[in-house]
Design a protein around this motif. Sequence first.
Motif, PDB file in Angstrom:
ATOM      1  N   LEU A 233       5.700   3.993  -3.857  1.00 27.93           N
ATOM      2  CA  LEU A 233       7.006   3.609  -3.333  1.00 27.93           C
ATOM      3  C   LEU A 233       6.879   2.289  -2.599  1.00 27.93           C
ATOM      4  CD1 LEU A 233       9.977   4.495  -2.827  1.00 27.93           C
ATOM      5  CD2 LEU A 233       9.177   5.504  -0.674  1.00 27.93           C
ATOM      6  N   VAL A 234       7.765   1.332  -2.945  1.00 28.91           N
ATOM      7  CA  VAL A 234       7.777   0.031  -2.286  1.00 28.91           C
ATOM      8  C   VAL A 234       8.639   0.122  -1.029  1.00 28.91           C
ATOM      9  CG1 VAL A 234       8.333  -2.425  -2.522  1.00 28.91           C
ATOM     10  CG2 VAL A 234       7.501  -1.144  -4.502  1.00 28.91           C
ATOM     11  N   THR A 235       8.144  -0.403   0.087  1.00 31.73           N
ATOM     12  CA  THR A 235       8.898  -0.361   1.338  1.00 31.73           C
ATOM     13  C   THR A 235      10.107  -1.292   1.265  1.00 31.73           C
ATOM     14  OG1 THR A 235       7.458  -2.074   2.275  1.00 31.73           O
ATOM     15  CG2 THR A 235       6.866   0.221   2.704  1.00 31.73           C
ATOM     16  N   GLU A 236      11.092  -1.051   2.131  1.00 29.07           N
ATOM     17  CA  GLU A 236      12.336  -1.820   2.105  1.00 29.07           C
ATOM     18  C   GLU A 236      12.108  -3.309   2.342  1.00 29.07           C
ATOM     19  OE1 GLU A 236      15.309  -0.279   4.661  1.00 29.07           O
ATOM     20  OE2 GLU A 236      15.490   1.648   3.608  1.00 29.07           O
ATOM     21  N   ASP A 237      11.116  -3.655   3.157  1.00 30.12           N
ATOM     22  CA  ASP A 237      10.860  -5.076   3.426  1.00 30.12           C
ATOM     23  C   ASP A 237       9.980  -5.725   2.365  1.00 30.12           C
ATOM     24  OD1 ASP A 237       8.421  -3.935   3.941  1.00 30.12           O
ATOM     25  OD2 ASP A 237       8.278  -4.611   6.024  1.00 30.12           O
ATOM     26  N   LEU A 238       9.656  -4.976   1.303  1.00 31.83           N
ATOM     27  CA  LEU A 238       8.881  -5.479   0.163  1.00 31.83           C
ATOM     28  C   LEU A 238       7.495  -5.993   0.572  1.00 31.83           C
ATOM     29  CD1 LEU A 238      11.677  -7.475  -1.738  1.00 31.83           C
ATOM     30  CD2 LEU A 238      10.999  -5.086  -2.031  1.00 31.83           C
ATOM     31  N   SER A 239       6.948  -5.449   1.657  1.00 30.37           N
ATOM     32  CA  SER A 239       5.646  -5.913   2.128  1.00 30.37           C
ATOM     33  C   SER A 239       4.489  -5.079   1.624  1.00 30.37           C
ATOM     34  CB  SER A 239       5.614  -5.916   3.665  1.00 30.37           C
ATOM     35  OG  SER A 239       5.698  -4.587   4.170  1.00 30.37           O
ATOM     36  N   ARG A 240       4.786  -3.882   1.086  1.00 31.37           N
ATOM     37  CA  ARG A 240       3.706  -3.013   0.638  1.00 31.37           C
ATOM     38  C   ARG A 240       4.214  -1.967  -0.342  1.00 31.37           C
ATOM     39  NH1 ARG A 240       0.859  -0.394   5.196  1.00 31.37           N
ATOM     40  NH2 ARG A 240       1.152  -2.449   6.170  1.00 31.37           N
ATOM     41  N   LYS A 241       3.264  -1.386  -1.081  1.00 33.14           N
ATOM     42  CA  LYS A 241       3.562  -0.255  -1.954  1.00 33.14           C
ATOM     43  C   LYS A 241       2.632   0.876  -1.543  1.00 33.14           C
ATOM     44  CE  LYS A 241       4.685   0.844  -6.763  1.00 33.14           C
ATOM     45  NZ  LYS A 241       4.790   0.310  -8.139  1.00 33.14           N
ATOM     46  N   GLU A 242       3.204   2.066  -1.322  1.00 31.70           N
ATOM     47  CA  GLU A 242       2.464   3.178  -0.757  1.00 31.70           C
ATOM     48  C   GLU A 242       2.265   4.282  -1.790  1.00 31.70           C
ATOM     49  OE1 GLU A 242       4.952   4.222   2.502  1.00 31.70           O
ATOM     50  OE2 GLU A 242       4.295   2.549   3.769  1.00 31.70           O
ATOM     51  N   PHE A 243       1.034   4.790  -1.855  1.00 31.07           N
ATOM     52  CA  PHE A 243       0.682   5.880  -2.759  1.00 31.07           C
ATOM     53  C   PHE A 243       0.046   7.003  -1.937  1.00 31.07           C
ATOM     54  CE2 PHE A 243       0.250   1.843  -4.933  1.00 31.07           C
ATOM     55  CZ  PHE A 243       0.949   2.031  -6.111  1.00 31.07           C
ATOM     56  N   ASN A 244       0.530   8.219  -2.126  1.00 35.45           N
ATOM     57  CA  ASN A 244      -0.047   9.384  -1.450  1.00 35.45           C
ATOM     58  C   ASN A 244      -0.824  10.209  -2.465  1.00 35.45           C
ATOM     59  OD1 ASN A 244       1.183   8.653   0.969  1.00 35.45           O
ATOM     60  ND2 ASN A 244       3.036   9.807   0.497  1.00 35.45           N
ATOM     61  N   VAL A 245      -2.121  10.345  -2.235  1.00 43.35           N
ATOM     62  CA  VAL A 245      -3.002  11.046  -3.167  1.00 43.35           C
ATOM     63  C   VAL A 245      -3.581  12.275  -2.485  1.00 43.35           C
ATOM     64  CG1 VAL A 245      -5.058  10.868  -4.613  1.00 43.35           C
ATOM     65  CG2 VAL A 245      -3.586   8.874  -4.300  1.00 43.35           C
ATOM     66  N   LYS A 246      -3.485  13.428  -3.149  1.00 45.17           N
ATOM     67  CA  LYS A 246      -4.046  14.660  -2.613  1.00 45.17           C
ATOM     68  C   LYS A 246      -5.340  14.995  -3.355  1.00 45.17           C
ATOM     69  CE  LYS A 246       0.372  16.583  -1.092  1.00 45.17           C
ATOM     70  NZ  LYS A 246       1.298  17.732  -1.155  1.00 45.17           N
ATOM     71  N   LEU A 247      -6.351  15.388  -2.585  1.00 48.90           N
ATOM     72  CA  LEU A 247      -7.634  15.737  -3.169  1.00 48.90           C
ATOM     73  C   LEU A 247      -8.297  16.814  -2.325  1.00 48.90           C
ATOM     74  CD1 LEU A 247     -10.071  12.768  -2.415  1.00 48.90           C
ATOM     75  CD2 LEU A 247      -7.731  12.782  -1.658  1.00 48.90           C
ATOM     76  N   ARG A 248      -9.367  17.409  -2.853  1.00 49.78           N
ATOM     77  CA  ARG A 248     -10.126  18.437  -2.155  1.00 49.78           C
ATOM     78  C   ARG A 248     -11.601  18.080  -2.175  1.00 49.78           C
ATOM     79  NH1 ARG A 248      -7.242  23.250  -1.277  1.00 49.78           N
ATOM     80  NH2 ARG A 248      -5.247  23.356  -2.358  1.00 49.78           N
ATOM     81  N   VAL A 249     -12.268  18.427  -1.085  1.00 52.20           N
ATOM     82  CA  VAL A 249     -13.693  18.127  -0.967  1.00 52.20           C
ATOM     83  C   VAL A 249     -14.502  19.171  -1.721  1.00 52.20           C
ATOM     84  CG1 VAL A 249     -15.569  17.675   0.641  1.00 52.20           C
ATOM     85  CG2 VAL A 249     -13.225  17.160   1.306  1.00 52.20           C
ATOM     86  N   LYS A 250     -15.490  18.720  -2.497  1.00 50.14           N
ATOM     87  CA  LYS A 250     -16.308  19.632  -3.288  1.00 50.14           C
ATOM     88  C   LYS A 250     -17.533  20.161  -2.547  1.00 50.14           C
ATOM     89  CE  LYS A 250     -15.605  17.810  -7.997  1.00 50.14           C
ATOM     90  NZ  LYS A 250     -16.350  17.238  -9.151  1.00 50.14           N
ATOM     91  N   SER A 251     -18.124  19.327  -1.683  1.00 52.75           N
ATOM     92  CA  SER A 251     -19.457  19.643  -1.188  1.00 52.75           C
ATOM     93  C   SER A 251     -19.634  19.174   0.252  1.00 52.75           C
ATOM     94  CB  SER A 251     -20.501  18.972  -2.087  1.00 52.75           C
ATOM     95  OG  SER A 251     -21.779  18.977  -1.498  1.00 52.75           O
ATOM     96  N   THR A 252     -20.576  19.838   0.932  1.00 50.78           N
ATOM     97  CA  THR A 252     -20.925  19.416   2.288  1.00 50.78           C
ATOM     98  C   THR A 252     -21.713  18.104   2.278  1.00 50.78           C
ATOM     99  OG1 THR A 252     -22.933  20.772   2.198  1.00 50.78           O
ATOM    100  CG2 THR A 252     -20.957  21.772   3.181  1.00 50.78           C
ATOM    101  N   ALA A 253     -22.118  17.657   1.097  1.00 52.30           N
ATOM    102  CA  ALA A 253     -22.849  16.387   0.993  1.00 52.30           C
ATOM    103  C   ALA A 253     -21.941  15.181   1.219  1.00 52.30           C
ATOM    104  CB  ALA A 253     -23.518  16.285  -0.387  1.00 52.30           C
ATOM    105  N   VAL A 254     -20.640  15.405   1.190  1.00 54.01           N
ATOM    106  CA  VAL A 254     -19.691  14.298   1.367  1.00 54.01           C
ATOM    107  C   VAL A 254     -19.699  13.833   2.821  1.00 54.01           C
ATOM    108  CG1 VAL A 254     -17.292  13.578   1.153  1.00 54.01           C
ATOM    109  CG2 VAL A 254     -18.248  15.205  -0.482  1.00 54.01           C
TER     110      VAL A 254
END
Length: 327
Positions: A233-254
Motif C-alpha cells: 500500500l502506497v501512503t497518501e504522501d507518496l513517500s513510501r510503499k508498505e508491505f506486511n509479511v507474516k512468517l513463523r520461526v522454524k528453529s531456536t537456531a534463528v
Amino acid sequence: KAVPFTDNFATFFNIKGKRDFYYPSEIIEMEVVFALKKFKEFSSVPVMSGFNFLEEQGLHYIQNSELNQKIMVNSREYPVFIRNNSETVQLGNYEAMLSFILKFRALKAGVYTIDNCIVKTQAITGNYSNQTDFWGRRTRETVAIYCKSNALKFEVKELPDKNKPIDFSGALGSFNIEVVSSSDTDLKVGDPLTMHINIVGTGAWEFVNCPDLNKISAITDFFRLGAEMPPGLVTEDLSRKEFNVKLRVKSTAVKEIPAIPFSFFDVSKCQYVTKYSKPIPIKVFENTNKVFSFTNSGLGVSLDYDEISISREVFTDGGNKYSINGT
C-alpha cells in the motif's frame, strides 16, 4: 477550408528536465503552455486536436492528484491543473498565459514524436460587443483563434541487462528499504511474526514490489511464510510503499531477521542499485505446547508448526482413527 492561424496565439510543448533518453515505465512530465499576444485573456480553455497524442502512441497517461479543469485533446478529456503562468516559458511579449503539466510514461522502447497539434481557443479582444448580458451590460468581444504547437520528440531505451541484480523486479527511481517488526522479538518456535517492509523514496510506485522472500535462503531456511508476497500500500504522501509479511520461526537456531535486499534502477545515475535493510535481532525458545488442528473429514488440515503427515482410518461403525506422524 484553411485554418486561420495567427501569430498572436502560441502553444509550447516542453518536457521538464529533458534528457537524451528515458527508460520504460519512467514518469515523464510535459508542460503544455498556451500564450496570447495582443489579447487580454482567454475566454475558454483551448482545445487540441489533429495529432497523435498519448494514447494514440501507446503512452500511458497518469492523472495528477490536484485538478481544477479538463482539457480536450482529440475529443478526449484529460483532467489537469491549469495555472496562469509557466515553469518553462518566459512571459516575454505574451500578455496572457495558461499552462498545465501532463504526466505519462512509455511502457515500450522507441522514438516518440508529438507534433502537428492544432489548438483552438476563444480570446477576449479588449473591445465590447453590441450584445448585452442579463443585467443589460455590454459583453466583451471574443474571437476564435488558432495556432500550431511545436514538435516534441523523445527516445525511450530498454533497461540494460548488464549488472542487473537477480532480485530486480522493475522498480525505477531512488529508494531505500526499512524493515521493522510489529511483534515481540522474544519468540517460541512456531510463533507468528509480522514484519513490516517499507520501501521509501521516489519513483513509479506501480512497479515497486515486495522483495520475494521465498528466494532468500536466509529467510526460507529458518522461517515459514506464504507462497505469495503481499501487494503493498502506497501512503497518501507518496513517500513510501508498505508491505506486511507474516512468517513463523522454524528453529531456536534463528538469531535475527536477516538483512533483506531491494534492487532498483536509478534513472539519474543510469545504473542498478541494491539496498539492504538492517538485521533485527530476535530470541527464539523451544515450544513445548504444539497444537495441531484438522477437520473430521481429514481435509483442511492446519499445520501450524512442523511438517507432519496425517492419516485416517474409517471403521464400519463410523468411527475414525487419525495417526499423526512427525516432530
